[in-house]
Design an enzyme around this catalytic site. Sequence first.
Site, short mmCIF file in Angstrom:
data_model
loop_
_atom_site.label_atom_id
_atom_site.label_comp_id
_atom_site.label_asym_id
_atom_site.label_seq_id
_atom_site.Cartn_x
_atom_site.Cartn_y
_atom_site.Cartn_z
N ASN A 1 0.85 -1.20 0.00
CA ASN A 1 0.00 0.00 0.00
C ASN A 1 0.89 1.24 0.00
O ASN A 1 2.12 1.13 0.03
CB ASN A 1 -0.96 -0.03 1.20
CG ASN A 1 -0.19 -0.13 2.49
OD1 ASN A 1 0.58 0.75 2.84
ND2 ASN A 1 -0.36 -1.25 3.21
N ASP B 1 -3.96 -6.31 4.70
CA ASP B 1 -5.07 -7.10 5.25
C ASP B 1 -5.15 -8.48 4.60
O ASP B 1 -5.72 -9.41 5.15
CB ASP B 1 -6.39 -6.36 5.05
CG ASP B 1 -6.47 -5.12 5.94
OD1 ASP B 1 -5.79 -5.10 6.98
OD2 ASP B 1 -7.20 -4.18 5.59
N LYS C 1 9.50 -16.90 -10.58
CA LYS C 1 8.81 -15.77 -11.21
C LYS C 1 7.70 -16.30 -12.14
O LYS C 1 7.94 -17.21 -12.94
CB LYS C 1 9.84 -14.97 -12.01
CG LYS C 1 9.28 -13.72 -12.59
CD LYS C 1 10.33 -12.98 -13.40
CE LYS C 1 9.66 -11.84 -14.16
NZ LYS C 1 10.46 -11.40 -15.29
N PHE D 1 -4.36 3.48 14.60
CA PHE D 1 -4.54 4.51 13.59
C PHE D 1 -5.64 4.06 12.64
O PHE D 1 -5.86 2.87 12.47
CB PHE D 1 -3.24 4.72 12.78
CG PHE D 1 -2.34 5.74 13.41
CD1 PHE D 1 -1.71 5.48 14.61
CD2 PHE D 1 -2.14 6.98 12.81
CE1 PHE D 1 -0.88 6.43 15.20
CE2 PHE D 1 -1.31 7.93 13.38
CZ PHE D 1 -0.68 7.66 14.58
N LYS E 1 -13.64 0.96 14.97
CA LYS E 1 -12.35 0.28 15.16
C LYS E 1 -11.86 0.43 16.59
O LYS E 1 -11.28 -0.49 17.17
CB LYS E 1 -11.30 0.84 14.19
CG LYS E 1 -11.52 0.39 12.75
CD LYS E 1 -10.53 1.01 11.79
CE LYS E 1 -10.99 0.73 10.36
NZ LYS E 1 -10.24 1.48 9.36
N LYS F 1 -11.43 -3.14 18.34
CA LYS F 1 -10.05 -3.57 18.60
C LYS F 1 -9.65 -3.30 20.05
O LYS F 1 -8.49 -3.46 20.41
CB LYS F 1 -9.08 -2.89 17.62
CG LYS F 1 -9.42 -3.20 16.14
CD LYS F 1 -8.32 -2.83 15.18
CE LYS F 1 -8.78 -3.04 13.73
NZ LYS F 1 -7.73 -3.36 12.79
#
Length: 398
Positions: A210, A279, A289, A324, A338, A342
């Site tokens: 990401n 995730d 490859k 975060f 969250k 959490k």
Amino acid sequence: MNLTNRRILIGVTGGIAAYKTAYLTRLLVKAGADVRVVMTEAGTKFVTPLTFESLTDNDVAVDMFPPGKFVGTRHISYAEWADLIVIAPATADFIAQIANGFCQNLLSTIVCAASKQILIAPAMNDGMYSSPAVQKNIATLREQDYKFIDVGIGEMACNSFGPGRMAEPDEIFERISELLQKDGPLAGKNIIVTAGPCREAIDPVRFISNRSSGKMGYAIAIEAEKLGASVTLISGSVALPAPDGVEVINVETTQEMAEAVYDRFDNSDYLVMAAAPADYKPTISFDQKIKKCGNKMMVEFSPTPDILKSLIPKRNDKQTIIGFALETENVIENANKKLIDKKLDYIVVNDATEKGAGFDTDTNRVTVLAINGDSIDIDLADKDVIARKIWEYVLGDE
Ligand code: CTP
């Protein structure tokens, strides 16, 4: 105590107790300190430089002007490099030199140039130790804020009995740890910060990841260190320099990040999960490859562990956990969910669609939500300022 990234210069002068300094060196290296040793010529008669080179993995310096070697202003760079200098053993002669400002060898020159803390572990015969000259020199140095570790009373190598034995390596180690103990509201606290993106391999040359830059997490770690904490930064792949005074553990995958957190979690007072773990990971990561075949290609993904959720059964009441959340819609509502799901103490939320906030910027604008229902908006600012304000809010709230 963890002495990771603390720079300690050990000065070894000519006393039989130098053999104990080898053990002290070992203790410091084991605690994570970066240790360099400088010896006087007389010191090398008792223990060889090779012993300390092997223990520290660094060169041992002895001569002020070693033949055939350009050393420039080495005495100044050594003096500036060290967070703390410890002279062990310190002979009567060496104490006299530094009490009177003599710079007759590399070690006394370094001591004279140093502005950091200096700890002296005297070692000598009881008669010498009790002599008015030595006591006067010690008093002079104490007045100049040199620290001393008391000598032991006992049998000497010369068979006499009295005060003058060098303190034991364990005691010197404890004293060094005390002197390096930092100030600030987070002093004595162990803090784990995660930062940056995780990568999940598709094959040996491709991965999914990401756009996290790690800048916010690094700023949180740097500010925590400045506030006195012992910080371990568990970092995904980022293009940022390792911050001074912070232990950095580099990881690649979410699983590796999870394991690095689990290993240290029991010993931590705070966990700040600023990282962007993946995730999902490819269900199969190919060994070779994948070759292009021109057709559509499907990659199946499987979930990775949710690090914060998996810590719920492991945490204790004294730990503070800060998550975060980067959202693109229903920002506060999603973040609140969250925070509760959490079981966090705080969540720092930002809106990825807002200019100057979110991924790969030097600035941010965040809201911090606390589990007790309080919250604070922190206006657009550089990430180091945001990090400082997050800590101020969390510390002010406790
Ligand atoms: N997090 C985690 N383990 C994961 C993913 C995220 O511990 N596998 C942590 C992040 O470091 C962050 C918090 O959970 O502190 C929220 O992360 P975020 O990506 O915003 O939320 P997710 O739980 O992944 O949910 P979603 O992606 O659906 O928004």
